[in-house]
Structures are given as C-alpha cells and as structure tokens.
Design an enzyme around this catalytic site. Sequence first.
Site, PDB file in Angstrom:
ATOM      1  N   HIS A 308       0.852  -1.199   0.000  1.00 50.86           N
ATOM      2  CA  HIS A 308       0.000   0.000   0.000  1.00 50.86           C
ATOM      3  C   HIS A 308       0.883   1.241   0.000  1.00 50.86           C
ATOM      4  CE1 HIS A 308      -3.194   2.802   1.131  1.00 50.86           C
ATOM      5  NE2 HIS A 308      -4.032   1.855   0.734  1.00 50.86           N
ATOM      6  N   ASP A 366      -7.903  -5.416   0.020  1.00 49.75           N
ATOM      7  CA  ASP A 366      -8.380  -6.318  -1.039  1.00 49.75           C
ATOM      8  C   ASP A 366      -7.986  -7.767  -0.820  1.00 49.75           C
ATOM      9  OD1 ASP A 366      -7.656  -3.560  -3.061  1.00 49.75           O
ATOM     10  OD2 ASP A 366      -9.664  -4.365  -2.738  1.00 49.75           O
TER      11      ASP A 366
HETATM   12  C1  SDX Z   1      -6.304  -0.159  -2.915  1.00 51.34           C
HETATM   13  O1  SDX Z   1      -4.616   4.409  -2.146  1.00 51.34           O
HETATM   14  C2  SDX Z   1      -5.499   3.758  -1.499  1.00 51.34           C
HETATM   15  O2  SDX Z   1      -5.846   4.116  -0.399  1.00 51.34           O
HETATM   16  C3  SDX Z   1      -6.075   2.537  -2.201  1.00 51.34           C
HETATM   17  C4  SDX Z   1      -7.040   1.699  -1.404  1.00 51.34           C
HETATM   18  C5  SDX Z   1      -8.332   2.441  -1.122  1.00 51.34           C
HETATM   19  O3  SDX Z   1      -9.029   2.060  -0.164  1.00 51.34           O
HETATM   20  O4  SDX Z   1      -8.692   3.347  -1.940  1.00 51.34           O
HETATM   21  O5  SDX Z   1      -6.446   1.310  -0.170  1.00 51.34           O
HETATM   22  C6  SDX Z   1      -7.444   0.437  -2.174  1.00 51.34           C
HETATM   23  O6  SDX Z   1      -6.105   0.157  -4.053  1.00 51.34           O
HETATM   24  C7  SDX Z   1      -5.384  -1.116  -2.190  1.00 51.34           C
HETATM   25  C8  SDX Z   1      -4.184  -1.591  -3.079  1.00 51.34           C
HETATM   26  C9  SDX Z   1      -4.668  -2.709  -3.977  1.00 51.34           C
HETATM   27  N1  SDX Z   1      -3.637  -3.080  -4.953  1.00 51.34           N
HETATM   28  C10 SDX Z   1      -2.951  -4.224  -4.856  1.00 51.34           C
HETATM   29  O7  SDX Z   1      -3.086  -5.037  -3.932  1.00 51.34           O
HETATM   30  C11 SDX Z   1      -2.002  -4.498  -6.030  1.00 51.34           C
HETATM   31  C12 SDX Z   1      -0.659  -5.016  -5.494  1.00 51.34           C
HETATM   32  N2  SDX Z   1       0.008  -3.959  -4.783  1.00 51.34           N
HETATM   33  C13 SDX Z   1       0.837  -3.096  -5.523  1.00 51.34           C
HETATM   34  O8  SDX Z   1       0.845  -3.060  -6.869  1.00 51.34           O
HETATM   35  C14 SDX Z   1       1.391  -1.896  -4.774  1.00 51.34           C
HETATM   36  O9  SDX Z   1       1.723  -2.309  -3.517  1.00 51.34           O
HETATM   37  C15 SDX Z   1       0.486  -0.677  -4.702  1.00 51.34           C
HETATM   38  C16 SDX Z   1      -0.012  -0.273  -6.038  1.00 51.34           C
HETATM   39  C17 SDX Z   1      -0.686  -0.975  -3.803  1.00 51.34           C
HETATM   40  C18 SDX Z   1       1.303   0.451  -4.081  1.00 51.34           C
HETATM   41  O10 SDX Z   1       2.263   0.802  -5.023  1.00 51.34           O
HETATM   42  P1  SDX Z   1       3.392   1.917  -4.674  1.00 51.34           P
HETATM   43  O11 SDX Z   1       3.058   2.649  -3.443  1.00 51.34           O
HETATM   44  O12 SDX Z   1       3.630   2.680  -5.933  1.00 51.34           O
HETATM   45  O13 SDX Z   1       4.615   1.046  -4.297  1.00 51.34           O
HETATM   46  P2  SDX Z   1       5.663   0.479  -5.331  1.00 51.34           P
HETATM   47  O14 SDX Z   1       4.925  -0.157  -6.472  1.00 51.34           O
HETATM   48  O15 SDX Z   1       6.666   1.535  -5.625  1.00 51.34           O
HETATM   49  O16 SDX Z   1       6.333  -0.691  -4.459  1.00 51.34           O
HETATM   50  C19 SDX Z   1       7.374  -0.394  -3.565  1.00 51.34           C
HETATM   51  C20 SDX Z   1       8.260  -1.638  -3.654  1.00 51.34           C
HETATM   52  C21 SDX Z   1       8.645  -1.987  -5.097  1.00 51.34           C
HETATM   53  O17 SDX Z   1       9.898  -2.626  -5.056  1.00 51.34           O
HETATM   54  P3  SDX Z   1      11.252  -1.736  -5.403  1.00 51.34           P
HETATM   55  O18 SDX Z   1      11.018  -1.145  -6.801  1.00 51.34           O
HETATM   56  O19 SDX Z   1      11.301  -0.651  -4.336  1.00 51.34           O
HETATM   57  O20 SDX Z   1      12.382  -2.747  -5.344  1.00 51.34           O
HETATM   58  O21 SDX Z   1       7.536  -2.770  -3.155  1.00 51.34           O
HETATM   59  C22 SDX Z   1       7.348  -3.719  -4.214  1.00 51.34           C
HETATM   60  C23 SDX Z   1       7.606  -2.997  -5.526  1.00 51.34           C
HETATM   61  O22 SDX Z   1       8.114  -3.900  -6.510  1.00 51.34           O
HETATM   62  N3  SDX Z   1       5.940  -4.168  -4.138  1.00 51.34           N
HETATM   63  C24 SDX Z   1       5.543  -5.425  -4.313  1.00 51.34           C
HETATM   64  C25 SDX Z   1       4.149  -5.386  -4.097  1.00 51.34           C
HETATM   65  N4  SDX Z   1       3.759  -4.137  -3.823  1.00 51.34           N
HETATM   66  C26 SDX Z   1       4.879  -3.390  -3.841  1.00 51.34           C
HETATM   67  N5  SDX Z   1       6.216  -6.553  -4.637  1.00 51.34           N
HETATM   68  C27 SDX Z   1       5.465  -7.674  -4.731  1.00 51.34           C
HETATM   69  N6  SDX Z   1       4.112  -7.729  -4.533  1.00 51.34           N
HETATM   70  C28 SDX Z   1       3.426  -6.600  -4.214  1.00 51.34           C
HETATM   71  N7  SDX Z   1       2.099  -6.657  -4.014  1.00 51.34           N
END
Ligand code: SDX
Length: 431
Positions: A308, A366
């Site tokens: 998140h 989720d």
């Molecule tokens: C919702 O914003 C809100 O409040 C949203 C929400 C709401 O109520 O409105 O809470 C609802 O959308 C929840 C999120 C649902 N999405 C997912 O579950 C999809 C999987 N999660 C991700 O794609 C990710 O964690 C996000 C999109 C939720 C957050 O993305 P960020 O903040 O841009 O973080 P990032 O992608 O830059 O990740 C930081 C690091 C990265 O690694 P590095 O590049 O630093 O080496 O963490 C890793 C990412 O690769 N990472 C993951 C991961 N999520 C982040 N690696 C593996 N699996 C994951 N799920």
Amino acid sequence: MSENTVTIINNATGQQIELPLRNGTEGASVVDISRLYRDLGVLTFDPGFFSTASCHSAITYIDGEKGMLLYRGYPIEQLATHSSYIEVVYLLLYGELPAAEELRRFEAVIGRHTMINEAMRDFLKGFHHDAHPMAMMVGMVGSLSAFYHDSLDIRDPRHREISAHRMIAKMPTIAAACYKHHIGEPIMYPRNHLGYCGNLLRMMYATPCEEYEVNALEEQALNLLFILHADHEQNASASTVRLAGSSQANPFACIASGIASLWGPAHGGANEEVLKMLEEIGDVSNIEKYIAKAKDKDDPFRLMGFGHRVYKNYDPRATIIRDMCYKILEQKADSSNPLFELALRLEEIARKDDYFISKNLYPNVDFYSGIIYRALGIPVNMFTVMFAIARTVGWVAHWMEMMDDPDQRIGRPRQLYDGARLRDYVPLERR
Ligand code: SDX
C-alpha cells in the site's frame, strides 16, 4: 527565519525564498509551494504524489505507520463494530454522526431515489451479456449525467446535495441491473422497505418467480464490508473525481471517472485479481514459487492484495475482514474454505520473508475481501463493483468538500518537459 516557514535555496542561482509551513489537525505538515514557480522559477516533481498533498480535507485520516484509519475522527474499528453503512454515509457526507431522527429522515431520502429512469434499462441492452460489469458501470453511471436537468446547477449547494443523494441511492440499483444483464435474468426493482444492503442483495438475487428473503448474516457482512470500503482519503479514484470535478463537470460523469480509475488492478480491481491469484496458486505447496515470482524484478507478477502507498503497517481494514472471514465461513458451514486457508498461509509465509518485511508489504483491504464476497455468492467479476458501490459516498464527499471550498480552482498540474527542442517543419520531399 520563522519556525512556520521552510527556506528553499536554488544553489544554481543563489536565490532563496521562504515558504509557509501549514499544519493540519493530524499528520504531516505541508509546505505551501503555490508561490514557488513565481518566486523561484522552478517546479516540484512528484509523479506518483509520494510527497505531495493535493488538497486539504476533513473527511478521512490515515496514519500509515500506525495502521490507523479515521472517518471524520472516528476509528474504523469502532465504526465497524457499532455503526451501519447508511449511518457512515451520513457521517462522511455531513461530518457528524446523526441523531435518531436525522438518520431516519436520511434513510427515507435515500430510499426515495433508488429507482433509475426506465430509459437506462434500455442502455444495458447495448452491452453484450459478457461485458465486464465494471465496463457497464462506467457507462451506466456516466449516462446518469443525461438526466436530472432540474437540479444540475452545481454552484447551488442544494443541487449538489440532491445529486449526492441520487448518486448514492442509485448505485445499488445500477449495479444489480448490470449483474442481471450479465447473467440474462430480469432486472429487479428496489424495495425501499429494505435497508441499503438488503435492497442490493434482493435486486441481485431475487427473481420475479418467487419471494426472496434477505439473509441477515449476508446483509450484516455486506454492511461491514461497505463501511470498510467507504472512503480512504486521496486514493487514485478519489483524486480522479476531484480533478474531473475541478472543471465544474457534471457530478455523475465525475463519479464515472472514479469508477474507471478504481477498476485498475493496482487499485480496486485488486480484489478480483486476489481471487484469481489464489485460484492460480491452488495449493499451499505452490506458495513458495509465487512468493519467488513476486520478489523477482524481471517478473511482472505481484502478490495481489499486498502492499500500500500509505500503510507501512497492517491495513486495519484487512485485519477486520480477515476476522470476519472466520465468522462468515463458519456460519456458512464453509469453514474449510480452501481459498481462505490458502490466503492465511500465504500471508503467514510472506510476512516472514525479508523482501516483504523490508518493504513493509502487508495485506491490504483487497486481500481477504474477495473470500467473503465469494462466500456471499457474489461472482468474482462483481467484486470491484461492490467496492465501487461502497466507495461512492467517499467520492461524493470529496466532490462536495471540493465544490464547497471558496478557494476551489481547476486542477492543472505542470510537467518536466524532456521532449524535442524548438525546430522547424521539414517538408515531405526533404525527409
Ligand atoms: C487499494 O490508495 C489507497 O488508499 C487505495 C485503497 C483504497 O481504499 O482506496 O487502499 C485500495 O487500491 C489497495 C491496493 C490494492 N492493490 C494491490 O493489492 C495491487 C498489489 N500492490 C501493488 O501493486 C502496490 O503495492 C500498490 C499499487 C498498492 C502500491 O504501489 P506503490 O506505493 O507505488 O509502491 P511500489 O509499487 O513503488 O512498491 C514499492 C516496492 C517496489 O519494489 P522496489 O522497486 O522498491 O524494489 O515494493 C514492491 C515494488 O516492486 N511491491 C511489491 C508489491 N507491492 C509493492 N512486490 C510484490 N508484490 C506486491 N504486491
């Protein structure tokens, strides 16, 4: 130098300016940079808005470090335990918990707006039956902007309030109609003696052929899930609604833009992706393989339902939903739900892995919600529709807060341009 300012020095030119530091009631202070470009000739750059506040708001507060979520100051855990979705809708819209008579009147007002114009039923016929329900929702909610000319002066607060009530009241009716079209069954009309969630369940599952009785446990579960999904400050879809609304656009069209943003798998579409991921993993013995895929930079696979932007601790909503899973699956005599067992093991293994620990990746809202939706008989491709119904009040509350703000301006970000420099046109014969 004042303690209520920050000093910015452009070391390339030696220029420096002081910018005001503004404090809220909770959370991080903000540097008001609105004069930065005028006084220092530079812009800020923050494409994912990691360090950027787009507005001031009094609706919801999240403390990502503590895993805290407040709606108008009330902790989500207390609202989940003591409140109802329709009461939370009132709270998010008006800022205070309603007294008994206020709540009764509000429920009656919402109940009066649950029907949709009969012409909208014909719009559905334009969708092929196998269209994704979220595609239908974007179109159907957007089409609401073609009606209600009697109350669309959005500079009129009363017109804004009526549009808010209409939007919140009609979402379940539209969602259920999309579902019925998808499965080829007759659309059911709302019954306003039922509560908000009971009405939705009946419109989704009843048929003209027999009486339908709302299951109390299912209604209670949906109420709780909707409370947990109602708002979440400046998430992608709420920010989309704010930006669309900042041009004074039609409110129903703005909510349709929020639905489009929510549909993405990185946002609300994740609940559908989690179920597909759990079904693809299939068995505990495959968990390690998928954890490795999630950690592999060269593999686009991510652990859906994990991570998140704001929470660097447990998403409090995930904890509440996980605890509710036990109760629902037990009472649905489905306590051996293999997907729930798999999800629990996946969380347990992931949370012990250095990759997830070092990046503060926890289950989000989720991760477990789909387990319950599935136990309620809701098909996977309707999961994000459920999220959209619940989140409509959040989008509407942010739209109203923005439109009520006397300083409201159109949102128009700038950019760092890295394209071609000025050049002359080259005639075809010389290319
Ligand atoms: C919702 O914003 C809100 O409040 C949203 C929400 C709401 O109520 O409105 O809470 C609802 O959308 C929840 C999120 C649902 N999405 C997912 O579950 C999809 C999987 N999660 C991700 O794609 C990710 O964690 C996000 C999109 C939720 C957050 O993305 P960020 O903040 O841009 O973080 P990032 O992608 O830059 O990740 C930081 C690091 C990265 O690694 P590095 O590049 O630093 O080496 O963490 C890793 C990412 O690769 N990472 C993951 C991961 N999520 C982040 N690696 C593996 N699996 C994951 N799920």
